[in-house]
Design a protein around this motif. Sequence first.
Motif, PDB file in Angstrom:
ATOM      1  N   ARG A   1       6.577  16.835   1.857  1.00  7.60           N
ATOM      2  CA  ARG A   1       6.074  15.506   2.205  1.00  7.60           C
ATOM      3  C   ARG A   1       4.562  15.427   2.064  1.00  7.60           C
ATOM      4  N   GLY A   2       3.907  16.577   2.057  1.00  2.00           N
ATOM      5  CA  GLY A   2       2.470  16.609   1.851  1.00  2.00           C
ATOM      6  C   GLY A   2       2.074  16.691   0.391  1.00  2.00           C
ATOM      7  N   ASP A   3       3.061  16.647  -0.514  1.00  2.00           N
ATOM      8  CA  ASP A   3       2.810  16.744  -1.953  1.00  2.00           C
ATOM      9  C   ASP A   3       3.389  15.504  -2.628  1.00  2.00           C
ATOM     10  N   ARG A   4       2.511  14.588  -3.099  1.00  2.00           N
ATOM     11  CA  ARG A   4       2.983  13.315  -3.673  1.00  2.00           C
ATOM     12  C   ARG A   4       3.987  13.537  -4.801  1.00  2.00           C
ATOM     13  N   ARG A   5       3.782  14.617  -5.564  1.00  2.00           N
ATOM     14  CA  ARG A   5       4.656  14.839  -6.727  1.00  2.00           C
ATOM     15  C   ARG A   5       6.077  15.193  -6.311  1.00  2.00           C
TER      16      ARG A   5
ATOM     17  N   ARG B   1       0.834  -1.194   0.000  1.00  2.00           N
ATOM     18  CA  ARG B   1       0.000   0.000   0.000  1.00  2.00           C
ATOM     19  C   ARG B   1       0.878   1.257   0.000  1.00  2.00           C
ATOM     20  N   ARG B   2       0.527   2.156  -0.905  1.00  2.00           N
ATOM     21  CA  ARG B   2       1.279   3.410  -0.988  1.00  2.00           C
ATOM     22  C   ARG B   2       0.895   4.304   0.187  1.00  2.00           C
ATOM     23  N   ALA B   3       1.924   4.800   0.825  1.00  2.00           N
ATOM     24  CA  ALA B   3       1.665   5.664   1.978  1.00  2.00           C
ATOM     25  C   ALA B   3       0.940   6.924   1.533  1.00  2.00           C
ATOM     26  N   LYS B   4      -0.048   7.297   2.298  1.00  2.00           N
ATOM     27  CA  LYS B   4      -0.775   8.518   1.979  1.00  2.00           C
ATOM     28  C   LYS B   4       0.050   9.738   2.355  1.00  2.00           C
ATOM     29  N   ALA B   5      -0.046  10.747   1.495  1.00  2.00           N
ATOM     30  CA  ALA B   5       0.648  11.985   1.805  1.00  2.00           C
ATOM     31  C   ALA B   5      -0.047  12.669   2.977  1.00  2.00           C
TER      32      ALA B   5
ATOM     33  N   GLN C   1       7.447  14.567  -2.981  1.00  2.00           N
ATOM     34  CA  GLN C   1       7.897  13.923  -1.748  1.00  2.00           C
ATOM     35  C   GLN C   1       9.362  13.511  -1.816  1.00  2.00           C
ATOM     36  N   ALA C   2       9.785  13.060  -2.984  1.00  2.00           N
ATOM     37  CA  ALA C   2      11.144  12.540  -3.121  1.00  2.00           C
ATOM     38  C   ALA C   2      12.199  13.620  -2.925  1.00  2.00           C
TER      39      ALA C   2
END
Length: 452
Positions: free
Chosen positions: A128-132, A15-19, A134-135
């Motif tokens: 970290r609150g932005d999926r685009r 499961r992908r972690a939710k932002a 996060q990295a």
Amino acid sequence: MADSRKPDSKPAPARRAKAAVIPPSPRGGAVALLDAVLSPDTGASLPEVLTAPPAAFAALDPAGCARAQRLALTTLRHLDRADAILSPHLRKAPPPHVKNLLRLAVVEMLHEGAAAYGVVNSAVGALRGDRRLQAMAGMVNAVLRRASETPDGTWAALPPQRLPQWLRQPMVHHYGRAVVGAIEAAHMEGAATDLTLRPGVAGPDGVTLPTGSLRVAGAQISALPGYDAGDWWVQDAASALPARMLGDVAGLRVLDLCAAPGGKTMQLAAAGAQVTALDLSGPRLARLRDNLARTGLEAEIVTADALHWLPDAPFDAVLLDAPCSASGTIRRHPDLPFAKAAGDLAALTALQARLLDRVLTPSAGLLRPGGVAVYCTCSLLAAEGEDQARAALDRHPHVVAQPVTLPGLPEDWRTADGGIRTRPDYWPELGGIDGFYMVALRIGAETAAAAG
């Protein structure tokens, strides 16, 4: 007995972690404003951006909006300096949004003295609150921690924000490099708040400038004494000079062209003139109406194109505050160099010339023979000031420049052509002044008929 069930051909996907959901914040709103102003696709000034603000800004309460705007403007004043701090710590340019986040954080830490821990954590949390993005949180964390260790004195020693080349080059040609450097340093300092007082009003606490404007310390304008009573209005000391160049206007019919938001209209009305305030923009004129209502002053308001509008009779005086690059106001509007471009200047100077011709041609019916027109622009460019006035005088031999005497005006602000030039580097001990050019032009009654 063997288990007849077939093993899963593929393991269940992780499961992908939710932002994390990041609540709206002034810092987030400020970065959103920076993204919009600095976008090469937008090319919009901050006021233009705010007509349809980004969601991260629109979600803030009024206090948050005010802080976001202040953070964005402060960052724009120090963009080059922030980049100079960040550059050694970046292997490659990050995406624009991340770069603006880094710039804001550096300005907060090194210019405003904000605690590095809180600024860094806020920037990392926003990514970290932005999926685009996060990295990139780890990179931002590392870069900002290194930036926070910048040696004392490094930030203060960095040169001020440079003007764009299309603006800087003609200014260097006209003023010289030393003056342009001083102007850029004044831009970095920002601008004070000046008030124009109604005659006979003392005004709130502040410093009375030599030319008569009142300079007040940073405060909520609407909370200052006399605001509700309409005793004064906000107007930079330079902007208050053109109307005074018309002298005693009591009882005279005066046309204020390109009048909104109305500072000069209110000056003229308070001095007893019968003012007609004309502007092409209905929304801007709505602000003028509000200002007149607050101050209890009166003027006829006309929404029209100054190039085509015809009055019932010529006016005794005309004040033309022509559309311009507004380069003289960068110290209070640091977004302007990013919203304007060299290509805008040709259209502006052509419009200024047409407006001047409209005012100075007697047969156009705006200014009576013997009447005075004041031409002004809030620009530092000679092409919009000194050169524009000189060309107008060449085209209109029936017009002469009329030098004026204004109380408190330093002699070195006067120009060889009889005009007045103000610059942001003037009055450094008092907090500077906007850049303006202004000149009074009189139509000779004896030659006006021949000029047509």
